[in-house]
Motif scaffolding. Structure first.
Motif, PDB file in Angstrom:
ATOM      1  N   ASN A  96       0.930  -0.666  -0.467  1.00  0.00           N
ATOM      2  CA  ASN A  96      -0.241  -0.205   0.122  1.00  0.00           C
ATOM      3  C   ASN A  96       0.826   1.347  -0.060  1.00  0.00           C
ATOM      4  OD1 ASN A  96      -2.822  -1.391   0.311  1.00  0.00           O
ATOM      5  ND2 ASN A  96      -2.163  -1.896   2.338  1.00  0.00           N
ATOM      6  N   VAL A  97       2.017   1.516   0.557  1.00  0.00           N
ATOM      7  CA  VAL A  97       3.341   2.100   0.488  1.00  0.00           C
ATOM      8  C   VAL A  97       3.574   2.141  -0.443  1.00  0.00           C
ATOM      9  CG1 VAL A  97       2.294   2.623   2.768  1.00  0.00           C
ATOM     10  CG2 VAL A  97       4.303   1.342   2.542  1.00  0.00           C
ATOM     11  N   MET A  98       4.759   3.592  -0.611  1.00  0.00           N
ATOM     12  CA  MET A  98       5.770   3.857  -1.609  1.00  0.00           C
ATOM     13  C   MET A  98       6.861   3.638  -0.520  1.00  0.00           C
ATOM     14  SD  MET A  98       4.482   6.999  -3.374  1.00  0.00           S
ATOM     15  CE  MET A  98       3.590   7.769  -2.139  1.00  0.00           C
ATOM     16  N   PRO A  99       8.120   4.059  -2.048  1.00  0.00           N
ATOM     17  CA  PRO A  99       9.839   3.487  -1.284  1.00  0.00           C
ATOM     18  C   PRO A  99       9.931   5.088   0.454  1.00  0.00           C
ATOM     19  CG  PRO A  99       9.862   3.329  -3.158  1.00  0.00           C
ATOM     20  CD  PRO A  99       8.252   3.703  -3.258  1.00  0.00           C
ATOM     21  N   ASP A 100       9.415   6.092   0.298  1.00  0.00           N
ATOM     22  CA  ASP A 100       9.239   6.994   1.724  1.00  0.00           C
ATOM     23  C   ASP A 100       7.875   6.480   2.222  1.00  0.00           C
ATOM     24  OD1 ASP A 100       6.483   7.630  -0.047  1.00  0.00           O
ATOM     25  OD2 ASP A 100       7.369  10.134  -0.907  1.00  0.00           O
ATOM     26  N   GLY A 101       7.631   5.662   2.256  1.00  0.00           N
ATOM     27  CA  GLY A 101       6.534   4.961   3.073  1.00  0.00           C
ATOM     28  C   GLY A 101       5.244   6.486   3.437  1.00  0.00           C
ATOM     29  N   ARG A 102       4.644   6.898   2.174  1.00  0.00           N
ATOM     30  CA  ARG A 102       3.323   7.553   2.041  1.00  0.00           C
ATOM     31  C   ARG A 102       2.172   6.412   0.931  1.00  0.00           C
ATOM     32  NH1 ARG A 102       7.176  11.629   1.471  1.00  0.00           N
ATOM     33  NH2 ARG A 102       6.711  13.310   2.541  1.00  0.00           N
TER      34      ARG A 102
END
Length: 285
Positions: free
Chosen positions: A210-216
């Protein structure tokens, strides 16, 4: 009012406004239960309080459980008392975060909804996003919480029990989504529970998807497309989310809500309850 996600700049503006607010840091390491508190004392958002998965968000004693599994829910009444002791009252906006890809903070987000508190949002990207936006950090213990009264309201989030799931297996109207990593879902490995595998018929979507590499979180449209492909025509309202112990399933539940697919139910006992219940079927592969 923020009810799903809040960005770091939005939180900064909210703090500057002086609106009633409680920031709750749920950082927790499953294999090192004390690590989250150490992380909090090293750096945290000023004015926030640390919330512990085992001490605040579970009932490990077994005296007042509202579910089974490795991280059983406390009763709503017990949890409301804990929230008041942490300084949260019904008129506050709650903002929750962690350093573990929105896993334990998702648990608190869901539990507040379960207790009828809609004004709760996850800080998108957690502490890293806060720091990237220039947010200040503090170190050391949290300031003592001023006790408050948190009154229970009608639940805004709902559960499914092991028996309800078992009764509906193989029938239309129930779609199970398991948030564990693919190897655990298949039964190739099982580091935590006594039986490897999954509930028959369940779909697999690891919570990390559910998240992108930056944690968002991924954009809403992307999440919607991914869940619609996974569901393959099944009604989103039929979904019951689960994982190992009812914690890492919540990012899937929240992602579906961000995607505009509604708020599905949670099986809080999850695999740890299912595989310890005699007579319930297990699938592998």
């Amino acid at each position: 009012m923020y009810t799903t996600l809040i960005t770091a700049p939005q939180l900064q503006r909210l703090m500057a406004s002086g609106a009633p607010l409680r920031v709750m840091d749920c950082s927790f390491e499953l294999m090192k239960p004390d690590a989250g508190h150490v992380q909090f004392e090293a750096e945290h958002i000023p004015g926030s309080v640390h919330v512990h998965l085992d001490h605040h968000l579970s009932d490990k004693s077994g005296a007042d459980r509202a579910s089974g599994g490795r991280h059983p829910l406390p009763s709503r009444e017990t949890f409301a008392a804990r929230l008041g002791a942490l300084g949260l009252h019904n008129g506050m906006q709650a903002v929750v975060l962690d350093r573990q890809a929105i896993t334990t903070s998702g648990r608190l987000w869901w539990m507040l909804k379960w207790c009828g508190h809609d004004a709760v949002a996850v800080l998108d990207g957690g502490l890293a996003a806060w720091k990237d936006a220039g947010g200040a950090v503090a170190s050391g213990p949290a300031a003592p919480s001023v006790p408050a009264t948190f009154a229970l309201k009608e639940p805004l989030a709902h559960t499914a029990s092991a028996q309800e799931i078992a009764d509906a297996l193989g029938r239309p109207g129930q779609t199970l989504i398991d948030a564990r990593a693919a190897a655990r879902f298949r039964g190739a490995t099982e580091p935590l529970d006594p039986v490897a595998g999954h509930i028959p018929g369940a779909l697999n979507r690891p919570s990390s998807d559910n998240v992108m590499p930056d944690g968002r979180f991924k954009p809403a449209a992307q999440l919607r497309n991914e869940f619609e492909r996974l569901l393959a025509g099944h009604d989103p309202a039929s979904v019951v989310h689960h994982c190992g112990s009812g914690v890492s399933a919540v990012p899937n539940l929240l992602a579906m809500e961000i995607a505009g697919l509604g708020r599905a139910r949670l099986f809080p006992g999850s695999w740890s309850e299912w595989c310890n219940t005699p007579g319930l079927p297990v699938a592998q592969g």
